[in-house]
Design a protein around this motif. Structure first.
Motif, PDB file in Angstrom:
ATOM      1  N   THR A   3      -3.215   6.578  19.891  1.00 58.04           N
ATOM      2  CA  THR A   3      -4.016   7.520  20.655  1.00 58.04           C
ATOM      3  C   THR A   3      -4.448   6.848  21.944  1.00 58.04           C
ATOM      4  O   THR A   3      -4.267   5.648  22.112  1.00 58.04           O
ATOM      5  N   ALA A   4      -5.037   7.600  22.845  1.00 53.03           N
ATOM      6  CA  ALA A   4      -5.502   7.042  24.102  1.00 53.03           C
ATOM      7  C   ALA A   4      -6.422   5.860  23.832  1.00 53.03           C
ATOM      8  O   ALA A   4      -7.334   5.949  23.031  1.00 53.03           O
ATOM      9  N   GLY A   5      -6.154   4.742  24.495  1.00 58.35           N
ATOM     10  CA  GLY A   5      -6.994   3.561  24.324  1.00 58.35           C
ATOM     11  C   GLY A   5      -6.605   2.686  23.142  1.00 58.35           C
ATOM     12  O   GLY A   5      -7.151   1.624  22.978  1.00 58.35           O
ATOM     13  N   PRO A   9      -2.312  -1.183  17.913  1.00 56.36           N
ATOM     14  CA  PRO A   9      -3.199  -1.533  16.790  1.00 56.36           C
ATOM     15  C   PRO A   9      -2.842  -2.871  16.136  1.00 56.36           C
ATOM     16  O   PRO A   9      -3.731  -3.660  15.803  1.00 56.36           O
ATOM     17  N   LEU A  10      -1.545  -3.149  15.954  1.00 62.97           N
ATOM     18  CA  LEU A  10      -1.154  -4.403  15.322  1.00 62.97           C
ATOM     19  C   LEU A  10      -1.566  -5.589  16.188  1.00 62.97           C
ATOM     20  O   LEU A  10      -2.116  -6.570  15.688  1.00 62.97           O
ATOM     21  N   GLY A  11      -1.343  -5.485  17.472  1.00 65.66           N
ATOM     22  CA  GLY A  11      -1.748  -6.562  18.374  1.00 65.66           C
ATOM     23  C   GLY A  11      -3.252  -6.788  18.347  1.00 65.66           C
ATOM     24  O   GLY A  11      -3.722  -7.938  18.358  1.00 65.66           O
ATOM     25  N   ALA A  83       0.311   0.174   9.558  1.00 63.08           N
ATOM     26  CA  ALA A  83      -0.489   0.150  10.785  1.00 63.08           C
ATOM     27  C   ALA A  83      -0.682   1.573  11.277  1.00 63.08           C
ATOM     28  O   ALA A  83       0.286   2.335  11.379  1.00 63.08           O
ATOM     29  N   GLY A  84      -1.917   1.927  11.552  1.00 63.77           N
ATOM     30  CA  GLY A  84      -2.253   3.219  12.126  1.00 63.77           C
ATOM     31  C   GLY A  84      -3.203   3.012  13.289  1.00 63.77           C
ATOM     32  O   GLY A  84      -3.546   1.883  13.637  1.00 63.77           O
TER      33      GLY A  84
END
Length: 130
Positions: A3-5, A9-11, A83-84
Motif C-alpha cells: 500500500t502507499a508508504g 515490508p520484508l526490507g 509477508a504482507g
C-alpha cells in the motif's frame, strides 16, 4: 501487495531485526525495547512470556539465559515465510558467541514483525533457545 508508504515490508522487517541485534550486542536495553511492539510475546522452553509495555523487557533475563561468557549474537539465516503490508513472518537462525570467538550455540526461531502506527516492530518470537 504494498500500500502507499509500504513499498517493502520484508526490507522494513529485516531492518528491525538488524536494529534489534545491534542494540542487543551493545547492551542497549532501551534500544532493544524500541525494536519491539507491545505487548511483546516470547515462546521458549515451554513458557510463554508477555511483556506488556516498553521498558518491561530487561536485558538481565537475556544475559541469564544467553550462555556462559556470552559476548554477542549474530543472524545466521533470515528466511521470509509470509509477508504482507503490515506483518512479516520470518524463519530465523541466530548464533551466540563468547568473547574468545567460540560458539555457544545456534538456535532456530520464528519472528513476527508487525507494522503499527507506521512503525515496524517485533511483536512475537518463538524460539528453541533457552
Amino acid at each position: 501487495m504494498a500500500t502507499a508508504g509500504v513499498s517493502d515490508p520484508l526490507g522494513e522487517a529485516l531492518a528491525v531485526l538488524d536494529a534489534f541485534m545491534a542494540a542487543l550486542n551493545r547492551g542497549d536495553e532501551r534500544g532493544v525495547n524500541a525494536t519491539f511492539h507491545f505487548p511483546h510475546v516470547r515462546l521458549a522452553s515451554g513458557t510463554v512470556t508477555i511483556w506488556q509495555k516498553a521498558g518491561d523487557y530487561g536485558l538481565e533475563g537475556f544475559r541469564a539465559r544467553a550462555g556462559e561468557g556470552w559476548a554477542e549474537s549474530r543472524w545466521d539465516e533470515r528466511t521470509p515465510i509470509h509477508a504482507g503490508d503490515s506483518k512479516v513472518h520470518l524463519a530465523v537462525q541466530f548464533s551466540r558467541w563468547r568473547g574468545d570467538g567460540s560458539l555457544i550455540g545456534r538456535y532456530k526461531s520464528i519472528y513476527i514483525v508487525t507494522r503499527q502506527d507506521d512503525r515496524w516492530g517485533i511483536q512475537a518470537r518463538s524460539s528453541f533457545a533457552a
